[in-house]
Design a protein around this motif. Structure first.
Motif, PDB file in Angstrom:
ATOM      1  N   LYS A 108       0.818  -1.227   0.000  1.00  0.00           N
ATOM      2  CA  LYS A 108       0.000   0.000   0.000  1.00  0.00           C
ATOM      3  C   LYS A 108       0.845   1.268   0.000  1.00  0.00           C
ATOM      4  O   LYS A 108       0.468   2.295  -0.577  1.00  0.00           O
ATOM      5  CB  LYS A 108      -0.890   0.010   1.248  1.00  0.00           C
ATOM      6  N   ASP A 109       1.988   1.218   0.681  1.00  0.00           N
ATOM      7  CA  ASP A 109       2.843   2.414   0.758  1.00  0.00           C
ATOM      8  C   ASP A 109       3.768   2.540  -0.451  1.00  0.00           C
ATOM      9  O   ASP A 109       4.607   3.441  -0.503  1.00  0.00           O
ATOM     10  CB  ASP A 109       3.666   2.398   2.050  1.00  0.00           C
ATOM     11  N   GLY A 110       3.635   1.637  -1.418  1.00  0.00           N
ATOM     12  CA  GLY A 110       4.447   1.710  -2.617  1.00  0.00           C
ATOM     13  C   GLY A 110       5.683   0.818  -2.584  1.00  0.00           C
ATOM     14  O   GLY A 110       6.380   0.676  -3.591  1.00  0.00           O
ATOM     15  N   ARG A 111       5.967   0.186  -1.456  1.00  0.00           N
ATOM     16  CA  ARG A 111       7.134  -0.700  -1.366  1.00  0.00           C
ATOM     17  C   ARG A 111       6.955  -1.864  -2.337  1.00  0.00           C
ATOM     18  O   ARG A 111       5.864  -2.463  -2.399  1.00  0.00           O
ATOM     19  CB  ARG A 111       7.280  -1.204   0.076  1.00  0.00           C
ATOM     20  N   ILE A 112       8.036  -2.177  -3.059  1.00  0.00           N
ATOM     21  CA  ILE A 112       7.954  -3.251  -4.056  1.00  0.00           C
ATOM     22  C   ILE A 112       8.129  -4.599  -3.354  1.00  0.00           C
ATOM     23  O   ILE A 112       9.177  -4.879  -2.776  1.00  0.00           O
ATOM     24  CB  ILE A 112       9.012  -3.064  -5.161  1.00  0.00           C
ATOM     25  N   THR A 113       7.082  -5.405  -3.421  1.00  0.00           N
ATOM     26  CA  THR A 113       7.105  -6.707  -2.747  1.00  0.00           C
ATOM     27  C   THR A 113       7.637  -7.804  -3.668  1.00  0.00           C
ATOM     28  O   THR A 113       8.191  -8.787  -3.203  1.00  0.00           O
ATOM     29  CB  THR A 113       5.685  -7.093  -2.283  1.00  0.00           C
ATOM     30  N   ALA A 114       7.443  -7.628  -4.967  1.00  0.00           N
ATOM     31  CA  ALA A 114       7.910  -8.639  -5.926  1.00  0.00           C
ATOM     32  C   ALA A 114       8.096  -7.991  -7.289  1.00  0.00           C
ATOM     33  O   ALA A 114       7.344  -7.091  -7.664  1.00  0.00           O
ATOM     34  CB  ALA A 114       6.898  -9.779  -6.038  1.00  0.00           C
ATOM     35  N   LEU A 115       9.125  -8.439  -7.998  1.00  0.00           N
ATOM     36  CA  LEU A 115       9.406  -7.890  -9.326  1.00  0.00           C
ATOM     37  C   LEU A 115       9.844  -9.025 -10.236  1.00  0.00           C
ATOM     38  O   LEU A 115      10.829  -9.726  -9.953  1.00  0.00           O
ATOM     39  CB  LEU A 115      10.517  -6.834  -9.204  1.00  0.00           C
ATOM     40  N   ASP A 116       9.097  -9.224 -11.313  1.00  0.00           N
ATOM     41  CA  ASP A 116       9.420 -10.255 -12.300  1.00  0.00           C
ATOM     42  C   ASP A 116       9.786  -9.537 -13.592  1.00  0.00           C
ATOM     43  O   ASP A 116       8.926  -8.961 -14.250  1.00  0.00           O
ATOM     44  CB  ASP A 116       8.205 -11.179 -12.503  1.00  0.00           C
ATOM     45  N   MET A 117      11.091  -9.550 -13.919  1.00  0.00           N
ATOM     46  CA  MET A 117      11.602  -8.730 -15.027  1.00  0.00           C
ATOM     47  C   MET A 117      12.042  -9.627 -16.178  1.00  0.00           C
ATOM     48  O   MET A 117      12.790 -10.579 -15.981  1.00  0.00           O
ATOM     49  CB  MET A 117      12.788  -7.912 -14.517  1.00  0.00           C
ATOM     50  N   PHE A 118      11.576  -9.299 -17.375  1.00  0.00           N
ATOM     51  CA  PHE A 118      11.885 -10.099 -18.562  1.00  0.00           C
ATOM     52  C   PHE A 118      12.360  -9.141 -19.651  1.00  0.00           C
ATOM     53  O   PHE A 118      11.665  -8.180 -19.973  1.00  0.00           O
ATOM     54  CB  PHE A 118      10.618 -10.838 -19.014  1.00  0.00           C
ATOM     55  N   ALA A 151       5.858   5.223 -11.448  1.00  0.00           N
ATOM     56  CA  ALA A 151       5.043   6.442 -11.450  1.00  0.00           C
ATOM     57  C   ALA A 151       3.558   6.103 -11.563  1.00  0.00           C
ATOM     58  O   ALA A 151       2.709   6.737 -10.930  1.00  0.00           O
ATOM     59  CB  ALA A 151       5.484   7.347 -12.607  1.00  0.00           C
ATOM     60  N   LYS A 152       3.263   5.079 -12.360  1.00  0.00           N
ATOM     61  CA  LYS A 152       1.864   4.643 -12.490  1.00  0.00           C
ATOM     62  C   LYS A 152       1.344   4.124 -11.156  1.00  0.00           C
ATOM     63  O   LYS A 152       0.220   4.435 -10.743  1.00  0.00           O
ATOM     64  CB  LYS A 152       1.784   3.547 -13.564  1.00  0.00           C
ATOM     65  N   ALA A 153       2.179   3.344 -10.465  1.00  0.00           N
ATOM     66  CA  ALA A 153       1.783   2.806  -9.156  1.00  0.00           C
ATOM     67  C   ALA A 153       1.540   3.943  -8.166  1.00  0.00           C
ATOM     68  O   ALA A 153       0.617   3.869  -7.342  1.00  0.00           O
ATOM     69  CB  ALA A 153       2.860   1.863  -8.635  1.00  0.00           C
ATOM     70  N   SER A 154       2.352   4.980  -8.259  1.00  0.00           N
ATOM     71  CA  SER A 154       2.171   6.093  -7.314  1.00  0.00           C
ATOM     72  C   SER A 154       0.785   6.716  -7.488  1.00  0.00           C
ATOM     73  O   SER A 154       0.128   7.069  -6.514  1.00  0.00           O
ATOM     74  CB  SER A 154       3.287   7.133  -7.476  1.00  0.00           C
ATOM     75  N   ARG A 155       0.327   6.797  -8.730  1.00  0.00           N
ATOM     76  CA  ARG A 155      -1.009   7.360  -8.959  1.00  0.00           C
ATOM     77  C   ARG A 155      -2.103   6.390  -8.521  1.00  0.00           C
ATOM     78  O   ARG A 155      -3.087   6.777  -7.919  1.00  0.00           O
ATOM     79  CB  ARG A 155      -1.166   7.734 -10.438  1.00  0.00           C
ATOM     80  N   LYS A 156      -1.899   5.112  -8.850  1.00  0.00           N
ATOM     81  CA  LYS A 156      -2.935   4.128  -8.498  1.00  0.00           C
ATOM     82  C   LYS A 156      -3.065   3.976  -6.983  1.00  0.00           C
ATOM     83  O   LYS A 156      -4.145   3.737  -6.472  1.00  0.00           O
ATOM     84  CB  LYS A 156      -2.597   2.759  -9.119  1.00  0.00           C
TER      85      LYS A 156
END
Lengths: 825, 204
Positions: free
Chosen positions: A335-345, A409-414
């Motif tokens: 909720k605070d924007g902390r990244i809990t998981a990242l799957d990068m391809f 940035a999108k997450a910050s708005r959402k």
């Protein structure tokens, strides 16, 4: 102690020569009897020479000779600094070829009495080509039935594990195709996540997504951008007494001896590199350019000096480019924007030759900069019939961050979290870990990171909290947007040498093996030595740019290494000199050496005082280690040869950097941008840009500021317009000049720009300085991209650069209408 | 075999460079080599190849082919290598020189077309007698303007030319005035600061 030199502005020793036109770049040299050569470039993206007739060209008056691919020395093995032998990659880039793998690749060279005759001779060469399959789109090459760029396949296989006592085998080219099922999402505009040769992971990815308050899954494409150094990679060569003298455009001076000698299969002692001034490199001229061997070989063959003047169009082909990366990132946020998981391809466009490092660097830098609690990275670098990719400022790190920032940035708005705050909550601190664990279960970590402080300083300078509320509010046809981005990159190496002599004339003669590509590191680093021995800068002479002039072993001037590597080496050499001065004073005046201090051109202690000039004379009288007749065992052989040649002239400071370092050195930048978009025309302007550098101790503010804002502009160019365009059917470039590729002009620069540096010393290096050349790039690019999305919403662009037409079309349609995945459009 | 850039440009060397421009950088054999191999004798009605070019206040006799650009003539016939060629085709401005006080891309001007005109290159800006830098050059030195500086001669000449038409420009006006010049180190902010400082010094 207040520094007199470190942290102060001064006039660098090259500046007056530059501003009066006296500075000589490779093309500015003239030699008696000099011939000119021109290159024949491939007209096709992939073909083989079936038949060649050079007779008409060679019969022309004034034509002196030809060089073909058959006359090149075979590719040589690489021997690393540690003595490890890596077997030659026979499929790597060569200076000339009979099987060109991109349009514009040099096939042969003609030398003549002048350039025009050489050009006319090139026109008279008849070649019959056998066309071969080609690919200019890395993703399409992975799809079922996609074409391969090389006859052997479309990717580089993994290097085989080394066998003890045997040279390390080079990687081989292999084929990778995704299945129909794996490729299915391509039709829907999403990057398929098929099989890749490389993958790593840490943390519990599934749990991270399960616990996330928001999950975003986005595909994005970063631009292919040429380096377009303003000085093309011209080279001029001649031979004297079996030694090659090469005037070339290179970022590094000492390190270019190694590459030239390897390409030409010469003893490094027989290569003299001269490059006092280089007109930009940005990574593409790290240790010179392989084509520089062409005038060297022609000169030997024809027994005359040969100038190879590279024109702008040829520079487009051989000058290198940053590879575009297709990325798909699935990111989970708390909720605070902390990244809990990242799957990068990622799918990286490799170009036709050696595997580039950008691919892997995308994941490592994203892992460091955003500190995801769990992460998986998968990637593949796909061969294409487009010009060779070379490292470009922040290679791979920039692309990884550009894939990530729009999502953040999108997450910050959402989530309703402020843009600066979402960067803050994910920012690395101190010895922040990154990347996957090694076989012992340990993860690498940074030497230090002060990104949160950089965000605080930037928010204050930019007045972020006051201004951000105006984002997205329309006034007439204009709407403003505000963007924040952070950035990171590797920023320093270790283990190089420092060398100088204080002579009885009371002056300090510093030898600099660092290249002079405009960063001023070739001078700035040595301010440390002068500061430590109490020498006024007016009495310092720097010799640089000519390996025949006794230079020490020095790092590659690239990858933000130099200010770190060579302030360390300068510190080591100055410490050596101070110790010798103390010993000399104690011998002369009595007492113990450590009772003497070195300051203000004197060495003084309980028994008395002497000037540095007097100490220099005493050093010559004493000989041995004091004047360089005895050298430290651990300095590089290159340094030993140089120091031996300088021995006996005064007191010598010579040492290798053996300072300990805990962690891997990285630098960071936080960027803040304001844009104004005209929603009727799509035209936008960057009104304001602020960059804050976390680069340790500031050595030379003017040079640092130039790097921070200059590299920011390079990144801004990637956001607003610079890119390649290829004819997809014929595999030919349509954008190959400045006015096609559109690097930013002075009118594209933000109306206001400002920078600052935290000036917090890095704890793992004696002077505290880290490099700066790389990290401003992504911050500049992404602060602008995020500001555009702040002004216009999240679904306006799906790739960079964001052109005026992109905005007009999206505003008209109410959604992003860019072609999502095709490369090089 | 070749002479390098001096570490410090002494007054004597500087004057030598301006007066005998070319002789410092070049060798006579190169300078005076004829170009008859092109097989391009002057055709009837064509312009004479041998011409007088007024460069940096000096009349220079030079053999120029009809298709030879001013940039190539300055660099390759007169040894004035301070004028850089960055693109060969009027895109980057690195070759900017003044022709009768107006900035021109010398890569896109035929040398034969500047007969009777006064050409000033970067080598001709400083005071030939004293070696004192031009105010715009001084502004660059004070501000550590530019990085690799391959674009610098062009930017400086464009600025000197522009300031003749607008001696007291705003930052934005100056940017417009020199927007035909490209810097790939992209150090535009510091460049503008340095050149604006030069304008200030010119105004005294």
């Amino acid at each position: 102690m207040t520094n007199k030199l470190i942290g102060q502005n001064y006039v660098t020793p090259d500046l007056v020569a530059k501003v009066t036109g006296q500075a000589k770049y490779a093309e500015d040299f003239r030699v008696d009897g000099m011939l000119f050569c021109k290159l024949l470039l491939s007209p096709r993206p992939h073909a083989r020479v079936a038949r060649m007739d050079t007779s008409k060209a060679l019969a022309m008056p004034g034509v002196k000779g030809i060089l073909t691919a058959d006359e090149l020395p075979a590719p040589a093995d690489v021997v690393t600094d540690l003595g490890q032998r890596i077997a030659a990659n026979t499929k790597g880039e060569k200076a000339l070829t009979n099987e060109p793998v991109y349009q514009g690749e040099p096939v042969l060279a003609i030398a003549a009495v002048d350039e025009q005759t050489a050009v006319e001779a090139i026109e008279k060469i008849e070649i019959e080509w056998e066309p071969l399959p080609f690919s200019v789109d890395p993703v399409k090459s992975l799809l079922p039935g996609g074409a391969n760029a090389r006859l052997e396949g479309n990717i580089w296989g993994k290097p085989k594990p080394p066998t003890p006592g045997q040279p390390v085998a080079p990687p081989a080219i292999e084929e990778l195709k995704w299945t129909e099922a794996e490729a299915a999402e391509y039709a829907h505009g999403r990057l398929p996540t098929g099989k890749t040769p490389d993958e790593w992971t840490y943390g519990d990815l599934d749990a991270g997504f399960k616990n996330a308050a928001l999950v975003l899954d986005e595909s994005f494409v970063t631009p292919n951008t040429s380096h377009q150094t303003l000085e093309p990679r011209t080279a001029m060569a001649y031979w004297q007494n079996g030694r090659l003298y090469i005037h070339c455009s290179t970022q590094s001076v000492v390190q270019t001896v190694g590459s030239m000698s390897r390409w030409l299969q010469l003893d490094p002692k027989d290569v003299v590199v001269i490059s006092q001034y280089t007109g930009g490199g940005f990574g593409s001229k790290a240790t010179g350019t392989i084509t520089a061997m062409i005038p060297a070989l022609l000169s030997k063959k024809l027994n005359a000096p040969v100038m190879m003047r590279i024109d702008r169009e040829t520079e487009h082909y051989i000058g290198g480019a940053r590879p575009a990366v297709h990325g798909r990132l699935k990111v989970g946020f708390a909720k605070d924007g902390r990244i809990t998981a990242l799957d990068m391809f990622v799918v990286n466009e490799n170009g036709p030759y050696e595997p580039v490092g950008d691919t892997g660097m995308t994941g490592r830098m994203v892992s460091l900069l955003y500190q995801p609690m769990a992460m998986r990275w998968r990637g593949v670098s796909v061969l294409t019939n487009t010009p060779p990719r070379r490292a470009q400022s922040q290679p791979g790190g920039m692309q990884g961050i550009v894939l990530m920032e729009p999502i953040l940035a999108k997450a910050s708005r959402k989530l309703g979290v402020d843009q600066a705050a979402i960067h803050y909550v994910n920012a690395p601190e101190g010895k922040a870990k990154f990347g996957p664990a090694n076989p012992r279960g340990e993860r690498a970590y940074a030497t230090s990171a002060f990104v949160k402080q950089a965000l605080d300083r930037g928010a204050e300078m930019f007045r972020w909290n006051e201004r951000k509320a105006q984002g997205g509010k329309r006034q007439g046809s204009k709407v403003r947007g505000y963007g924040v981005s952070t950035s990171a990159f590797v920023a320093g190496s270790t283990g190089y040498d420092g060398l100088f002599v204080i002579k009885p004339d009371g002056r300090m003669y510093i030898q600099s093996g660092i290249g002079n590509l405009g960063t001023e590191s070739m001078s700035d680093c040595h301010r440390v030595s002068a500061e430590m021995v109490g020498m006024p800068w007016e009495k310092v002479e720097i010799t640089w740019g000519h390996t025949g002039k006794n230079l020490p072993w020095s790092c590659v001037s690239g990858g933000s290494q130099t200010i770190h590597a060579h302030t360390r080496a300068a510190h080591a050499a100055a410490s050596d000199a101070v110790k010798k001065l103390q010993e000399i004073a104690a011998k002369a005046h009595g007492g113990r050496p450590e009772q003497y201090t070195v300051a203000n051109e004197r060495v003084s202690g309980p028994g008395g005082s002497m000037t540095l000039a007097q100490a220099a004379q005493k050093a010559i009288d004493l000989g041995g280690k004091y004047d360089g007749h005895e050298l430290p065992e651990n300095v590089n052989a290159f340094t030993k040869a140089s120091a031996s040649a300088l021995a006996g002239q005064g007191l010598m400071g010579v040492a290798r950097d053996t300072y300990k370092r805990d962690g891997i050195t990285h630098s960071f930048v936080a960027g803040f941008a304001e844009v104004e978009v005209d929603v009727e025309t799509g035209k936008y302007q960057i009104l304001d840009y602020v960059a804050i550098a976390d680069v340790g101790t500031v050595i030379h503010p003017h040079a640092l500021g130039g790097q921070v804002l200059g590299r920011s502009m390079l990144g801004i160019g990637h956001a607003i317009g610079q890119h390649w365009v290829y004819d997809q059917q014929y595999g030919l470039p349509l954008a190959k000049r400045f006015h096609h590729n559109k690097p930013p002009t002075i009118l594209d620069a933000p109306q206001k720009m400002a920078w600052d540096a935290l000036n917090i010393p890095d704890p793992e290096t004696p002077v505290g300085a880290r490099g700066i050349g790389e990290p401003p790039v992504a911050a500049g690019c992404c602060a602008v991209l995020n500001a555009l999305a702040d002004a216009l919403g999240d679904d306006v662009f799906k790739r960079a650069p964001v052109m005026v037409g992109t905005l007009v079309a999206a505003l008209d349609a109410g959604k992003a209408v860019q072609e999502p995945l095709t490369a090089n459009i | 075999m070749t002479e390098e850039t001096p570490a410090h440009v002494s007054r004597r060397n500087f004057i030598k460079g301006v007066v005998a421009a070319g002789a410092v950088a070049s060798t006579s054999a190169y300078l005076f080599r004829t170009t008859t191999l092109h097989g391009q004798p002057s055709a009837a009605g064509a312009v004479e190849r041998l011409m007088t070019l007024n460069v940096n206040g000096q009349d220079r006799r030079v053999d120029v082919l009809p298709q030879q650009t001013l940039a190539m003539t300055l660099r390759y016939s007169l040894g004035l290598t301070g004028t850089k060629i960055g693109c060969d085709r009027a895109e980057c401005g690195a070759c900017t020189v003044l022709i009768d006080d107006v900035p021109h891309y010398s890569c896109s001007v035929l040398a034969q077309r500047v007969r009777g005109k006064k050409v000033v290159t970067i080598e001709g800006l400083a005071d030939a007698a004293t070696g004192k830098l031009h105010a715009v050059q001084q502004g660059v030195v004070e501000s550590q303007g530019f990085q690799c500086a391959f674009c610098m001669p062009g930017f400086v000449m464009a600025t000197v030319g522009y300031l003749k038409t607008n001696p007291n420009p705003t930052r934005q006006e100056l940017a417009h005035g020199i927007s035909g010049n490209l810097c790939r180190c992209q150090d535009y902010d510091k460049i503008l600061t340095a050149l604006a400082r030069g304008a200030e010094l010119m105004r005294g």
